[in-house]
Design a protein around this motif. Structure first.
Motif, PDB file in Angstrom:
ATOM      1  N   LEU A 117       9.787  -9.114  -7.761  1.00 34.07           N
ATOM      2  CA  LEU A 117       9.872  -7.744  -7.273  1.00 34.07           C
ATOM      3  C   LEU A 117      10.704  -6.863  -8.196  1.00 34.07           C
ATOM      4  N   PHE A 118      11.811  -7.411  -8.716  1.00 30.66           N
ATOM      5  CA  PHE A 118      12.738  -6.614  -9.513  1.00 30.66           C
ATOM      6  C   PHE A 118      12.357  -6.575 -10.995  1.00 30.66           C
ATOM      7  N   ARG A 119      11.251  -7.200 -11.335  1.00 25.95           N
ATOM      8  CA  ARG A 119      10.718  -7.076 -12.690  1.00 25.95           C
ATOM      9  C   ARG A 119       9.590  -6.045 -12.765  1.00 25.95           C
ATOM     10  N   ARG A 120       9.193  -5.514 -11.643  1.00 30.17           N
ATOM     11  CA  ARG A 120       8.036  -4.625 -11.615  1.00 30.17           C
ATOM     12  C   ARG A 120       8.404  -3.206 -12.062  1.00 30.17           C
ATOM     13  N   ARG A 121       7.555  -2.640 -12.888  1.00 31.38           N
ATOM     14  CA  ARG A 121       7.708  -1.247 -13.296  1.00 31.38           C
ATOM     15  C   ARG A 121       6.353  -0.556 -13.198  1.00 31.38           C
ATOM     16  N   PRO A 122       6.340   0.757 -13.031  1.00 37.82           N
ATOM     17  CA  PRO A 122       5.068   1.459 -12.867  1.00 37.82           C
ATOM     18  C   PRO A 122       4.300   1.553 -14.178  1.00 37.82           C
ATOM     19  N   ARG A 123       2.980   1.502 -14.088  1.00 36.14           N
ATOM     20  CA  ARG A 123       2.112   1.653 -15.247  1.00 36.14           C
ATOM     21  C   ARG A 123       1.072   2.719 -14.917  1.00 36.14           C
ATOM     22  N   THR A 180       3.090  -5.719  11.997  1.00 37.09           N
ATOM     23  CA  THR A 180       3.038  -6.009  10.567  1.00 37.09           C
ATOM     24  C   THR A 180       4.451  -6.147  10.036  1.00 37.09           C
ATOM     25  N   SER A 181       4.677  -7.197   9.285  1.00 34.41           N
ATOM     26  CA  SER A 181       6.012  -7.441   8.733  1.00 34.41           C
ATOM     27  C   SER A 181       6.307  -6.453   7.627  1.00 34.41           C
ATOM     28  N   SER A 182       7.544  -5.951   7.586  1.00 35.66           N
ATOM     29  CA  SER A 182       7.972  -5.052   6.511  1.00 35.66           C
ATOM     30  C   SER A 182       8.553  -5.895   5.391  1.00 35.66           C
ATOM     31  N   GLY A 183       7.681  -6.590   4.666  1.00 40.03           N
ATOM     32  CA  GLY A 183       8.109  -7.470   3.607  1.00 40.03           C
ATOM     33  C   GLY A 183       8.718  -6.723   2.442  1.00 40.03           C
ATOM     34  N   ALA A 184       9.398  -7.466   1.558  1.00 35.53           N
ATOM     35  CA  ALA A 184      10.073  -6.845   0.428  1.00 35.53           C
ATOM     36  C   ALA A 184       9.178  -6.704  -0.775  1.00 35.53           C
ATOM     37  N   THR A 185       7.922  -7.103  -0.660  1.00 28.13           N
ATOM     38  CA  THR A 185       7.022  -7.038  -1.811  1.00 28.13           C
ATOM     39  C   THR A 185       6.069  -5.874  -1.651  1.00 28.13           C
ATOM     40  N   PRO A 186       6.183  -4.831  -2.525  1.00 34.07           N
ATOM     41  CA  PRO A 186       5.305  -3.689  -2.386  1.00 34.07           C
ATOM     42  C   PRO A 186       3.917  -4.016  -2.880  1.00 34.07           C
ATOM     43  N   SER A 187       2.937  -3.295  -2.376  1.00 32.74           N
ATOM     44  CA  SER A 187       1.565  -3.467  -2.851  1.00 32.74           C
ATOM     45  C   SER A 187       1.086  -2.147  -3.403  1.00 32.74           C
TER      46      SER A 187
END
Length: 284
Positions: A31-37, A276-283
């Motif tokens: 999650l913390f390695r993700r950046r917008p493209r 729905t679970s509010s998970g920490a992984t965005p989609s």
């Protein structure tokens, strides 16, 4: 922003040593390695991509307050940090360890873009990184996690089709929001609680602003807030919004700037379907 007490017997280099240990750990959850493209080969959608060259020292920083290290100096520093945009070419988060606070304390200020992590998920991660046992001091930071793998043992975040998958998830989620949005709007209009955009009266606030921010803090006993909510049959968020509205009205009244019509404020709400679970992984 979080305030912590230094452990008994801590020397002046304690916070610096904590910072050094944090940046030496390369164990980050995907999650913390993700950046917008940008929307290139992604069906016109912005998508998440992974930063495999992430510089942890950039994201986890050490600062020191000027003397005398009061809360006033702390809030001034956090205001400056809060006013700067997150670098869109990097994962959208920062964490600052701040030493030199009076009373044998230090602070941690964390900034995460809401597109990466919502408030509920952020609080869950922070809670998992803390312990009620003062003797347990080897807790991992919120961004630390073992690499995620698929059924074959390969890193799941290394999939070359991740961009297209993210775009598909984005489209799915946008389509799925439709019923939730309609339900919310119908309920709001039925209760005559919705004010259409652009109907806000002119005031001292709806003027062009700069990127500068001011960070202020005030504390109240949470038990008292909850008691008010129970008595009024509403949530803690409802109570806090009422407190903010009352303070704002009093402030504008003192300045003789109270408009004749009600102000309009935008408040983020969750549109996840019930259950729905509010998970920490965005989609998306």
């Amino acid at each position: 922003m979080q305030l912590f007490e230094l452990p008994p017997g801590a020397d002046p280099s304690y916070v610096g040593s904590v910072h050094k240990a944090l940046i030496e750990s390369g164990d980050l959850r995907p999650l913390f390695r993700r950046r917008p493209r940008g929307p290139v080969n992604s069906v016109g959608q912005w998508v998440w991509t992974n930063d495999d060259l992430l510089d942890l020292e950039y994201h986890v920083r050490l600062s020191a307050l000027p003397s005398p290290g009061r809360v006033r100096e702390l809030l001034e520093l956090v205001s400056r940090l809060h006013g700067s945009l997150l670098d869109r070419h990097r994962p959208l988060w920062e964490s600052h360890l701040i030493e030199g606070l009076q009373g044998g304390r230090f602070a941690v200020y964390t900034k995460v873009h809401h597109a990466l992590l919502d408030g509920v998920s952020a609080l869950r991660l922070m809670r998992e990184a803390l312990s009620e046992d003062s003797a347990e001091r080897d807790m991992p930071p919120p961004w630390a996690s073992a690499p995620r793998t698929d059924a074959t043992g390969r890193r799941a975040d290394g999939d070359p089709l991740a961009g297209l998958v993210s775009a598909a998830r984005a489209l799915r989620d946008v389509v799925g929001l439709g019923p939730a949005v309609v339900k919310y709007l119908n309920q709001a209009f039925a209760e005559q609680a919705a004010t259409l955009p652009f109907e806000a009266p002119r005031s001292m606030f709806n003027v062009p602003i700069t990127g500068a921010r001011r960070f202020a803090a005030q504390g109240w006993p949470l038990d008292r807030i909850r008691a008010v909510g129970e008595a009024a049959d509403c949530t803690v968020n409802d109570v806090m919004l009422a407190m903010c509205a009352g303070a704002l009205r009093e402030y504008m009244g003192e300045l003789g700037a109270l408009p004749d019509k009600p102000l309009v404020a935008a408040v983020p709400i969750s549109l996840r379907p019930e259950g729905t679970s509010s998970g920490a992984t965005p989609s998306g």
